[in-house]
Design a protein around this motif. Structure first.
Motif, PDB file in Angstrom:
ATOM      1  N   PRO A  88       5.251  11.048   6.945  1.00 26.66           N
ATOM      2  CA  PRO A  88       5.707  11.902   6.416  1.00 26.66           C
ATOM      3  C   PRO A  88       6.923  12.494   7.120  1.00 26.66           C
ATOM      4  O   PRO A  88       7.661  13.328   6.514  1.00 26.66           O
ATOM      5  N   GLN A  89       7.326  11.990   8.334  1.00 23.30           N
ATOM      6  CA  GLN A  89       8.602  12.171   9.069  1.00 23.30           C
ATOM      7  C   GLN A  89       9.260  10.781   9.403  1.00 23.30           C
ATOM      8  O   GLN A  89       9.399  10.304  10.656  1.00 23.30           O
ATOM      9  N   PRO A  90       9.426  10.051   8.366  1.00 23.44           N
ATOM     10  CA  PRO A  90      10.060   8.659   8.511  1.00 23.44           C
ATOM     11  C   PRO A  90      11.394   8.652   9.140  1.00 23.44           C
ATOM     12  O   PRO A  90      12.383   9.572   8.712  1.00 23.44           O
ATOM     13  N   LYS A  91      11.947   7.604   9.575  1.00 27.92           N
ATOM     14  CA  LYS A  91      13.158   7.432  10.114  1.00 27.92           C
ATOM     15  C   LYS A  91      13.838   6.284   9.040  1.00 27.92           C
ATOM     16  O   LYS A  91      14.833   6.302   8.959  1.00 27.92           O
ATOM     17  N   ILE A  92      12.853   5.582   8.429  1.00 29.24           N
ATOM     18  CA  ILE A  92      13.478   4.501   7.473  1.00 29.24           C
ATOM     19  C   ILE A  92      12.900   4.921   5.927  1.00 29.24           C
ATOM     20  O   ILE A  92      11.409   5.059   6.025  1.00 29.24           O
ATOM     21  N   MET A  93      13.482   4.912   5.204  1.00 28.51           N
ATOM     22  CA  MET A  93      12.896   5.241   3.754  1.00 28.51           C
ATOM     23  C   MET A  93      13.132   3.793   2.967  1.00 28.51           C
ATOM     24  O   MET A  93      14.268   3.429   2.754  1.00 28.51           O
ATOM     25  N   ILE A  94      12.153   3.245   2.357  1.00 29.35           N
ATOM     26  CA  ILE A  94      12.203   2.146   1.700  1.00 29.35           C
ATOM     27  C   ILE A  94      11.965   2.307  -0.096  1.00 29.35           C
ATOM     28  O   ILE A  94      10.886   2.868  -0.235  1.00 29.35           O
ATOM     29  N   VAL A  95      12.861   2.113  -0.711  1.00 31.69           N
ATOM     30  CA  VAL A  95      12.809   2.388  -2.211  1.00 31.69           C
ATOM     31  C   VAL A  95      12.816   1.105  -2.973  1.00 31.69           C
ATOM     32  O   VAL A  95      13.488   0.116  -3.042  1.00 31.69           O
ATOM     33  N   GLY A  96      11.773   0.914  -3.779  1.00 34.64           N
ATOM     34  CA  GLY A  96      11.747   0.084  -4.840  1.00 34.64           C
ATOM     35  C   GLY A  96      11.862   0.579  -6.363  1.00 34.64           C
ATOM     36  O   GLY A  96      12.204   1.675  -6.332  1.00 34.64           O
ATOM     37  N   LEU A  97      11.610  -0.269  -7.508  1.00 32.18           N
ATOM     38  CA  LEU A  97      11.902   0.084  -8.592  1.00 32.18           C
ATOM     39  C   LEU A  97      10.819   0.752  -9.314  1.00 32.18           C
ATOM     40  O   LEU A  97      10.715   1.698  -9.709  1.00 32.18           O
ATOM     41  N   ALA A  98       9.454   0.061  -9.204  1.00 32.82           N
ATOM     42  CA  ALA A  98       8.264   0.249  -9.828  1.00 32.82           C
ATOM     43  C   ALA A  98       7.228  -0.504  -9.612  1.00 32.82           C
ATOM     44  O   ALA A  98       7.168  -1.619  -8.959  1.00 32.82           O
ATOM     45  N   PRO A  99       5.837  -0.224  -9.473  1.00 35.15           N
ATOM     46  CA  PRO A  99       4.676  -0.961  -9.140  1.00 35.15           C
ATOM     47  C   PRO A  99       4.442  -1.865 -10.235  1.00 35.15           C
ATOM     48  O   PRO A  99       4.854  -1.896 -11.118  1.00 35.15           O
ATOM     49  N   ALA A 100       3.651  -2.951  -9.808  1.00 33.84           N
ATOM     50  CA  ALA A 100       3.371  -4.022 -10.410  1.00 33.84           C
ATOM     51  C   ALA A 100       2.135  -3.834 -11.106  1.00 33.84           C
ATOM     52  O   ALA A 100       1.153  -3.077 -10.642  1.00 33.84           O
ATOM     53  N   ALA A 101       1.887  -4.316 -12.510  1.00 32.82           N
ATOM     54  CA  ALA A 101       0.875  -4.014 -13.311  1.00 32.82           C
ATOM     55  C   ALA A 101      -0.605  -4.482 -12.572  1.00 32.82           C
ATOM     56  O   ALA A 101      -1.405  -3.812 -12.624  1.00 32.82           O
ATOM     57  N   HIS A 102      -0.435  -5.500 -11.850  1.00 37.69           N
ATOM     58  CA  HIS A 102      -1.919  -6.163 -11.108  1.00 37.69           C
ATOM     59  C   HIS A 102      -1.434  -6.013  -9.633  1.00 37.69           C
ATOM     60  O   HIS A 102      -2.279  -6.579  -8.882  1.00 37.69           O
ATOM     61  N   GLY A 103      -0.399  -5.415  -9.190  1.00 34.02           N
ATOM     62  CA  GLY A 103      -0.294  -5.054  -7.570  1.00 34.02           C
ATOM     63  C   GLY A 103      -0.625  -3.706  -7.614  1.00 34.02           C
ATOM     64  O   GLY A 103      -1.722  -3.182  -7.486  1.00 34.02           O
ATOM     65  N   GLY A 104       0.390  -2.797  -7.444  1.00 38.99           N
ATOM     66  CA  GLY A 104       0.262  -1.335  -7.098  1.00 38.99           C
ATOM     67  C   GLY A 104      -0.656  -0.490  -8.211  1.00 38.99           C
ATOM     68  O   GLY A 104      -1.259   0.204  -7.715  1.00 38.99           O
ATOM     69  N   ASN A 105      -0.461  -0.962  -9.429  1.00 35.98           N
ATOM     70  CA  ASN A 105      -1.323  -0.214 -10.401  1.00 35.98           C
ATOM     71  C   ASN A 105      -2.873  -0.779 -10.277  1.00 35.98           C
ATOM     72  O   ASN A 105      -3.698   0.052 -10.823  1.00 35.98           O
ATOM     73  N   ARG A 106      -3.006  -2.075  -9.544  1.00 38.61           N
ATOM     74  CA  ARG A 106      -4.497  -2.257  -9.431  1.00 38.61           C
ATOM     75  C   ARG A 106      -4.862  -1.602  -7.686  1.00 38.61           C
ATOM     76  O   ARG A 106      -5.998  -0.935  -7.963  1.00 38.61           O
ATOM     77  N   THR A 107      -3.989  -1.698  -6.897  1.00 36.88           N
ATOM     78  CA  THR A 107      -4.599  -1.536  -5.483  1.00 36.88           C
ATOM     79  C   THR A 107      -4.391   0.204  -5.139  1.00 36.88           C
ATOM     80  O   THR A 107      -4.941   0.490  -4.273  1.00 36.88           O
ATOM     81  N   GLY A 108      -3.512   0.958  -5.995  1.00 33.46           N
ATOM     82  CA  GLY A 108      -3.394   2.173  -5.734  1.00 33.46           C
ATOM     83  C   GLY A 108      -2.135   2.468  -4.429  1.00 33.46           C
ATOM     84  O   GLY A 108      -2.189   3.589  -4.087  1.00 33.46           O
ATOM     85  N   ARG A 109      -1.596   1.308  -4.130  1.00 33.48           N
ATOM     86  CA  ARG A 109      -0.452   1.373  -3.094  1.00 33.48           C
ATOM     87  C   ARG A 109       0.912   0.701  -3.466  1.00 33.48           C
ATOM     88  O   ARG A 109       0.636  -0.542  -3.889  1.00 33.48           O
ATOM     89  N   ILE A 110       1.795   1.229  -3.231  1.00 32.63           N
ATOM     90  CA  ILE A 110       3.167   0.516  -3.611  1.00 32.63           C
ATOM     91  C   ILE A 110       3.240  -0.693  -2.781  1.00 32.63           C
ATOM     92  O   ILE A 110       2.958  -0.826  -1.845  1.00 32.63           O
ATOM     93  N   PHE A 111       3.950  -1.874  -3.524  1.00 30.43           N
ATOM     94  CA  PHE A 111       4.121  -3.038  -2.875  1.00 30.43           C
ATOM     95  C   PHE A 111       2.846  -3.732  -2.375  1.00 30.43           C
ATOM     96  O   PHE A 111       2.885  -4.400  -1.469  1.00 30.43           O
ATOM     97  N   THR A 112       1.698  -3.591  -2.988  1.00 28.84           N
ATOM     98  CA  THR A 112       0.512  -4.049  -2.402  1.00 28.84           C
ATOM     99  C   THR A 112      -0.318  -4.696  -3.483  1.00 28.84           C
ATOM    100  O   THR A 112      -0.399  -4.266  -4.484  1.00 28.84           O
ATOM    101  N   GLY A 113      -0.934  -5.851  -2.912  1.00 30.96           N
ATOM    102  CA  GLY A 113      -1.569  -6.673  -3.982  1.00 30.96           C
ATOM    103  C   GLY A 113      -1.159  -7.692  -4.693  1.00 30.96           C
ATOM    104  O   GLY A 113      -1.796  -8.316  -5.560  1.00 30.96           O
TER     105      GLY A 113
END
Length: 269
Positions: A88-113
Protein backbone atom coordinates in the motif's frame (compact mmCIF):
# COMPACT_ATOMS: atom_id res chain seq x y z
CA UNK A 1 -18.14 -24.04 -7.36
CA UNK A 2 -19.26 -25.28 -10.77
CA UNK A 3 -19.02 -23.16 -13.93
CA UNK A 4 -19.61 -19.81 -12.21
CA UNK A 5 -20.43 -16.77 -14.29
CA UNK A 6 -17.94 -15.05 -12.00
CA UNK A 7 -16.76 -15.32 -8.42
CA UNK A 8 -19.30 -13.44 -6.28
CA UNK A 9 -17.73 -10.99 -3.78
CA UNK A 10 -17.24 -12.28 -0.29
CA UNK A 11 -17.47 -16.01 -1.11
CA UNK A 12 -14.04 -16.98 0.16
CA UNK A 13 -11.86 -16.52 -2.93
CA UNK A 14 -8.32 -15.83 -1.63
CA UNK A 15 -7.39 -12.15 -1.48
CA UNK A 16 -10.84 -11.04 -2.70
CA UNK A 17 -10.93 -7.34 -1.73
CA UNK A 18 -14.72 -7.01 -2.05
CA UNK A 19 -17.75 -7.93 0.02
CA UNK A 20 -21.41 -8.26 -0.98
CA UNK A 21 -21.83 -4.63 0.15
CA UNK A 22 -19.15 -3.22 -2.18
CA UNK A 23 -20.75 -0.70 -4.57
CA UNK A 24 -20.75 -1.67 -8.26
CA UNK A 25 -20.08 0.73 -11.14
CA UNK A 26 -22.39 0.02 -14.08
CA UNK A 27 -21.38 2.86 -16.37
CA UNK A 28 -18.57 5.36 -16.99
CA UNK A 29 -19.94 8.07 -14.72
CA UNK A 30 -20.31 5.61 -11.85
CA UNK A 31 -16.65 4.65 -12.30
CA UNK A 32 -15.74 8.33 -11.96
CA UNK A 33 -17.91 8.73 -8.86
CA UNK A 34 -16.90 5.51 -7.09
CA UNK A 35 -13.19 6.01 -7.77
CA UNK A 36 -13.33 9.59 -6.52
CA UNK A 37 -15.34 8.78 -3.40
CA UNK A 38 -13.56 5.59 -2.27
CA UNK A 39 -12.48 6.20 1.34
CA UNK A 40 -9.10 4.52 0.88
CA UNK A 41 -6.93 2.25 -1.24
CA UNK A 42 -8.49 -0.99 0.05
CA UNK A 43 -12.00 0.22 -0.75
CA UNK A 44 -10.83 1.47 -4.14
CA UNK A 45 -9.48 -1.98 -5.03
CA UNK A 46 -12.68 -3.60 -3.83
CA UNK A 47 -14.71 -1.33 -6.09
CA UNK A 48 -12.41 -2.05 -9.02
CA UNK A 49 -12.91 -5.78 -8.54
CA UNK A 50 -16.69 -5.69 -9.06
CA UNK A 51 -16.92 -3.10 -11.85
CA UNK A 52 -19.44 -3.82 -14.63
CA UNK A 53 -19.15 -0.59 -16.59
CA UNK A 54 -18.12 -2.03 -19.99
CA UNK A 55 -20.64 -4.49 -21.44
CA UNK A 56 -18.22 -6.02 -23.96
CA UNK A 57 -15.56 -6.68 -21.34
CA UNK A 58 -18.04 -8.08 -18.81
CA UNK A 59 -19.45 -10.48 -21.41
CA UNK A 60 -16.00 -11.63 -22.52
CA UNK A 61 -14.38 -12.12 -19.11
CA UNK A 62 -17.38 -14.11 -17.83
CA UNK A 63 -17.66 -16.20 -20.99
CA UNK A 64 -13.98 -17.14 -20.70
CA UNK A 65 -14.62 -18.11 -17.06
CA UNK A 66 -17.26 -20.58 -18.24
CA UNK A 67 -15.71 -21.93 -21.42
CA UNK A 68 -12.14 -22.05 -20.08
CA UNK A 69 -9.05 -23.41 -21.73
CA UNK A 70 -8.66 -27.19 -21.78
CA UNK A 71 -5.53 -27.03 -19.62
CA UNK A 72 -7.53 -25.24 -16.91
CA UNK A 73 -10.87 -27.02 -17.34
CA UNK A 74 -10.98 -28.22 -13.74
CA UNK A 75 -10.11 -24.83 -12.23
CA UNK A 76 -12.41 -22.11 -10.96
CA UNK A 77 -11.85 -18.83 -12.78
CA UNK A 78 -11.87 -15.41 -11.14
CA UNK A 79 -13.83 -13.90 -14.04
CA UNK A 80 -13.96 -10.39 -12.58
CA UNK A 81 -11.89 -7.21 -12.93
CA UNK A 82 -8.37 -7.66 -11.55
CA UNK A 83 -7.61 -5.00 -8.96
CA UNK A 84 -4.27 -3.38 -8.21
CA UNK A 85 -2.08 -5.46 -5.95
CA UNK A 86 1.05 -5.16 -3.80
CA UNK A 87 2.26 -2.90 -1.04
CA UNK A 88 0.00 0.00 0.00
CA UNK A 89 3.03 2.30 0.32
CA UNK A 90 5.22 1.22 -2.61
CA UNK A 91 8.37 2.89 -3.85
CA UNK A 92 7.92 1.33 -7.29
CA UNK A 93 4.65 1.31 -9.26
CA UNK A 94 4.46 -1.21 -12.13
CA UNK A 95 1.78 -0.60 -14.77
CA UNK A 96 0.57 -3.00 -17.45
CA UNK A 97 -2.21 -2.73 -20.02
CA UNK A 98 -4.76 -5.43 -19.09
CA UNK A 99 -5.03 -8.92 -17.56
CA UNK A 100 -4.86 -11.98 -19.81
CA UNK A 101 -7.99 -14.05 -20.38
CA UNK A 102 -6.44 -17.23 -18.95
CA UNK A 103 -3.91 -15.41 -16.76
CA UNK A 104 -5.19 -12.76 -14.38
CA UNK A 105 -8.80 -13.42 -15.39
CA UNK A 106 -8.29 -17.00 -14.20
CA UNK A 107 -6.06 -16.49 -11.18
CA UNK A 108 -7.41 -13.24 -9.73
CA UNK A 109 -4.01 -11.49 -9.74
CA UNK A 110 -2.42 -9.27 -12.37
CA UNK A 111 0.45 -10.83 -14.39
CA UNK A 112 -0.21 -14.22 -12.82
CA UNK A 113 -0.75 -17.62 -14.37
CA UNK A 114 0.77 -17.14 -17.83
CA UNK A 115 4.21 -17.11 -19.47
CA UNK A 116 4.54 -13.33 -19.25
CA UNK A 117 3.95 -13.49 -15.52
CA UNK A 118 6.44 -16.33 -15.15
CA UNK A 119 9.16 -14.15 -16.66
CA UNK A 120 8.10 -11.05 -14.74
CA UNK A 121 7.91 -12.56 -11.27
CA UNK A 122 11.10 -14.57 -11.74
CA UNK A 123 12.91 -11.30 -12.46
CA UNK A 124 11.23 -9.44 -9.61
CA UNK A 125 12.31 -12.23 -7.26
CA UNK A 126 15.89 -12.23 -8.51
CA UNK A 127 16.26 -8.50 -7.83
CA UNK A 128 14.46 -8.61 -4.47
CA UNK A 129 11.08 -7.13 -5.38
CA UNK A 130 9.03 -10.33 -4.96
CA UNK A 131 9.08 -12.90 -2.17
CA UNK A 132 8.81 -15.90 -4.52
CA UNK A 133 10.03 -16.66 -8.06
CA UNK A 134 6.56 -17.73 -9.20
CA UNK A 135 3.07 -16.27 -8.99
CA UNK A 136 0.49 -19.02 -9.45
CA UNK A 137 -2.78 -17.49 -8.26
CA UNK A 138 -4.22 -15.31 -5.51
CA UNK A 139 -3.55 -16.82 -2.10
CA UNK A 140 -0.33 -18.63 -3.06
CA UNK A 141 1.81 -16.69 -0.56
CA UNK A 142 3.46 -14.45 -3.13
CA UNK A 143 3.97 -10.83 -2.13
CA UNK A 144 5.64 -7.80 -3.63
CA UNK A 145 8.45 -6.06 -1.73
CA UNK A 146 8.46 -2.29 -2.00
CA UNK A 147 6.34 -2.48 -5.15
CA UNK A 148 2.79 -2.44 -6.42
CA UNK A 149 1.32 -3.36 -9.80
CA UNK A 150 -1.87 -2.54 -11.64
CA UNK A 151 -3.33 -2.60 -15.13
CA UNK A 152 -4.67 0.36 -17.06
CA UNK A 153 -7.72 -1.75 -17.98
CA UNK A 154 -8.89 -4.05 -15.22
CA UNK A 155 -10.76 -6.63 -17.34
CA UNK A 156 -9.32 -9.10 -19.84
CA UNK A 157 -10.23 -7.78 -23.32
CA UNK A 158 -10.91 -9.87 -26.43
CA UNK A 159 -7.72 -10.34 -28.47
CA UNK A 160 -5.87 -8.45 -25.69
CA UNK A 161 -7.08 -5.18 -27.23
CA UNK A 162 -9.29 -2.87 -25.16
CA UNK A 163 -11.06 -0.20 -27.16
CA UNK A 164 -10.26 3.49 -26.65
CA UNK A 165 -13.64 3.91 -24.95
CA UNK A 166 -12.91 1.04 -22.55
CA UNK A 167 -9.53 2.52 -21.71
CA UNK A 168 -11.15 5.87 -21.00
CA UNK A 169 -13.87 4.32 -18.84
CA UNK A 170 -11.30 2.45 -16.74
CA UNK A 171 -8.94 5.42 -16.42
CA UNK A 172 -10.34 6.79 -13.11
CA UNK A 173 -9.55 3.51 -11.32
CA UNK A 174 -5.86 3.72 -12.24
CA UNK A 175 -5.62 7.48 -11.75
CA UNK A 176 -7.02 7.28 -8.23
CA UNK A 177 -4.75 4.35 -7.35
CA UNK A 178 -1.71 6.23 -8.64
CA UNK A 179 -2.77 9.30 -6.67
CA UNK A 180 -3.21 7.32 -3.45
CA UNK A 181 0.30 5.84 -3.59
CA UNK A 182 2.01 8.96 -4.98
CA UNK A 183 3.41 10.08 -1.59
CA UNK A 184 5.60 6.96 -1.57
CA UNK A 185 6.36 6.15 -5.22
CA UNK A 186 9.76 7.17 -6.58
CA UNK A 187 9.76 5.11 -9.78
CA UNK A 188 7.02 4.14 -12.26
CA UNK A 189 7.69 1.19 -14.59
CA UNK A 190 5.44 0.59 -17.60
CA UNK A 191 5.41 -2.85 -19.22
CA UNK A 192 5.04 -2.35 -22.97
CA UNK A 193 4.31 0.55 -25.26
CA UNK A 194 0.55 0.42 -24.72
CA UNK A 195 1.04 0.68 -20.96
CA UNK A 196 3.45 3.60 -21.51
CA UNK A 197 0.69 5.41 -23.41
CA UNK A 198 -2.11 4.39 -21.03
CA UNK A 199 -0.20 5.47 -17.91
CA UNK A 200 0.23 9.00 -19.25
CA UNK A 201 -3.35 10.29 -18.80
CA UNK A 202 -3.62 8.45 -15.47
CA UNK A 203 -0.50 10.17 -14.16
CA UNK A 204 -1.78 13.52 -15.41
CA UNK A 205 -5.20 12.99 -13.81
CA UNK A 206 -3.48 11.97 -10.56
CA UNK A 207 -1.69 15.33 -10.47
CA UNK A 208 1.76 14.48 -11.82
CA UNK A 209 3.76 17.01 -13.77
CA UNK A 210 4.72 15.51 -17.14
CA UNK A 211 7.02 16.65 -19.97
CA UNK A 212 5.49 17.70 -23.27
CA UNK A 213 5.35 16.13 -25.75
CA UNK A 214 5.30 12.59 -24.39
CA UNK A 215 8.69 10.96 -25.08
CA UNK A 216 8.64 7.82 -27.26
CA UNK A 217 8.53 4.41 -25.62
CA UNK A 218 11.52 2.12 -25.63
CA UNK A 219 13.12 -0.46 -23.40
CA UNK A 220 14.97 1.40 -20.61
CA UNK A 221 13.50 4.72 -21.82
CA UNK A 222 13.86 7.02 -18.83
CA UNK A 223 12.41 10.39 -17.96
CA UNK A 224 11.78 12.53 -14.93
CA UNK A 225 8.23 13.37 -13.84
CA UNK A 226 7.00 15.28 -10.81
CA UNK A 227 4.64 13.90 -8.17
CA UNK A 228 1.62 15.91 -6.98
CA UNK A 229 3.72 16.93 -3.95
CA UNK A 230 6.58 18.15 -6.14
CA UNK A 231 8.88 15.14 -5.66
CA UNK A 232 11.02 14.03 -8.59
CA UNK A 233 9.99 10.58 -9.83
CA UNK A 234 11.63 8.41 -12.50
CA UNK A 235 9.50 6.79 -15.21
CA UNK A 236 10.99 3.76 -16.98
CA UNK A 237 9.82 1.89 -20.06
CA UNK A 238 10.21 -1.87 -20.19
CA UNK A 239 9.52 -4.22 -23.08
CA UNK A 240 6.60 -6.48 -22.22
CA UNK A 241 7.76 -10.02 -21.32
CA UNK A 242 5.30 -11.53 -23.79
CA UNK A 243 6.02 -14.89 -25.42
CA UNK A 244 6.62 -13.11 -28.71
CA UNK A 245 9.32 -10.96 -27.10
CA UNK A 246 10.92 -13.66 -24.95
CA UNK A 247 10.93 -16.36 -27.65
CA UNK A 248 12.63 -14.03 -30.14
CA UNK A 249 15.18 -12.71 -27.69
CA UNK A 250 13.86 -9.18 -27.82
CA UNK A 251 13.52 -9.52 -24.05
CA UNK A 252 16.03 -11.51 -22.02
CA UNK A 253 16.31 -12.30 -18.33
CA UNK A 254 19.30 -9.97 -18.12
CA UNK A 255 17.33 -7.11 -19.68
CA UNK A 256 14.51 -7.49 -17.17
CA UNK A 257 16.87 -7.84 -14.22
CA UNK A 258 18.85 -4.77 -15.27
CA UNK A 259 15.66 -2.75 -15.71
CA UNK A 260 14.26 -3.61 -12.28
CA UNK A 261 17.67 -3.15 -10.66
CA UNK A 262 17.68 0.34 -12.15
CA UNK A 263 14.12 0.90 -10.86
CA UNK A 264 15.25 -0.02 -7.34
CA UNK A 265 18.19 2.36 -7.59
CA UNK A 266 16.02 5.23 -8.85
CA UNK A 267 13.54 4.52 -6.04
CA UNK A 268 16.28 4.65 -3.43
CA UNK A 269 15.95 1.01 -2.43
Amino acid sequence: MTNPRFVPPGTGWPEDPATPATPVARGPQEVVDLARDAPGLADLCARQSVCRACDRLVEWRERVAVERRRAFADEDYWGRPVAGWGEPQPKIMIVGLAPAAHGGNRTGRIFTGDRSGDWLFASLHRVGLAARPTSVRAGDGQRLIGARMAAAVRCAPPANKPTPAERTTCLPWLAREIADVSPYVRCVVTLGGFAWQAAWPALKQAGYGLPRPRPPFGHAAELEITSPAGTKVTMLGCYHPSQQNTFTGRVTERMLDDLFTKAKSRAGM
